[in-house]
Design a protein around this motif. Sequence first.
Motif: not given
Length: 411
Positions: A394-396, A342-343, A349-351
């Motif tokens: 996004t929300r993860g 999970d993230f 920001f983009d990861r």
Amino acid sequence: MEKVSTLFRKPLAVDEAVARIQEATGRAETETVPLHRANGRVLAMDLVATHDVPAFNKSPYDGFAVRSADLVSASRDEPVTLPVQYVQGAGHVGEPLRAGEAIRIMTGAKIPDGADAVVMLELVQADEQVVTFKRPARDANISYRGEDVAMGTNIVDRGTRINPGVIALLATFGYDQVDVYVKPHITVFATGDELVEPGRKKADGQIYNSNAYMILAQIEELGGTATYGGILPDTFISTKRAIDEALRTSDAIVTTGGVSVGDFDYLPDVYDALGATVLFNKVGMRPGSVTTVAHLEGRLLFGLSGNPSACFVGTELFVGMYMKTLFGQAERPVIQAELGVDFPKPNPFDRFVRGHVTFDSVGQTVVHPSGKDKSGIVSSLATCNTLIHLPGGTRGFQKGDSVRCRIIDRL
Ligand SMILES: Nc1nc2c(c(=O)[nH]1)N[C@H]1C(S)=C(S)[C@@H](COP(=O)(O)OP(=O)(O)OC[C@H]3O[C@@H](n4cnc5c(N)ncnc54)[C@H](O)[C@@H]3O)O[C@H]1N2
Ligand code: MOO
Ligand SMILES: [Mg+2]
């Protein structure tokens, strides 16, 4: 005067940052190198088949070239014996095959005119004069002209990194010289008073300089010539002087550290003092948001973060795009993989998470982080074969989500 580094920085989307580097980069010059020096270089010509391969019908076996019609009746009970017309080794050509005779032929030899089949040595009884066949020639056993590559086929595209297989093809078509793109000369500096070179003794508060060696290796892998300029102390004047000097002999300069808003982060001011045009000084990405790239009279200046993971990602994305543009190469391959963890943390920001792609027992492509996910982390770099690209806003992400993975090393 206010330091340039502390001025407001507006984050640029990663795609836009990469596009700006593309626009500021021309195409590399070309040069000709001997074939045995071409491995690892980038092909600057399309490799087109200049003849058929094979160039003539040839025997894939040691055996006898025959007319299959002569052996139609051959059987264990009623073998057919034919006189041996002559022996033909590879590289030699001889008379056409006469009806009712056989030619002893070796692997790689041109099939004589008149022959339409080869019978392997193991399947016959032979002496110097005659050969006896106990079965018809069921298979032709001929490598036909052009069956490998037809003349005129485009086999390898310009921009391809030459590997041993490409070398084989170049040699197949008789090239002893190859047109390749000239490698860019890139000078790499580390910056920071805390840095000590590996092999030296380090004192309290100091660390070994790992980034410079990592960048040098990344540049070599991307196909460039990297020169190490050493560690620059945290002063404006020494940094400016060193970069100014290196610009005389470099197509690009890569520095690590000293690019953020700290008191001793001088790169932004040095770019300003040199009169370089800043393409961007903040990117909407983690790690590496402080990455600053400038250009000056056709040369690019990459100011990468000092944090090891941010520096690694910055070299891969930005120096990587510079080199790919120079060489007219396609971007790194991107695959979809199932996220193994999970993230949950939302991120504007983009990861780019250092990851490791594997294949599970049912062949599903799965990706896990290759270590801890922070900008200053170095331990995640060794086993990293991909950058997991998690878009911002996004929300993860959850375990099992399909995510984009930029492949940067062998899987
Ligand atoms: N007030 C703020 N502080 C920081 C910000 C910010 O926005 N506001 N950004 C943080 C982020 S994010 C990053 S990334 C770093 C980037 O800093 P610099 O690029 O200026 O790099 P340094 O400060 O020189 O060093 C950072 C870090 O990396 C280590 N380092 C530097 N060079 C090497 C090397 N060659 N090998 C190994 N490690 C190296 C250095 O010792 C520091 O620990 O700024 C944050 N701060
Ligand atoms: O720019 Mo820093 O590398 O985002 O962590
Ligand atoms: Mg700093």
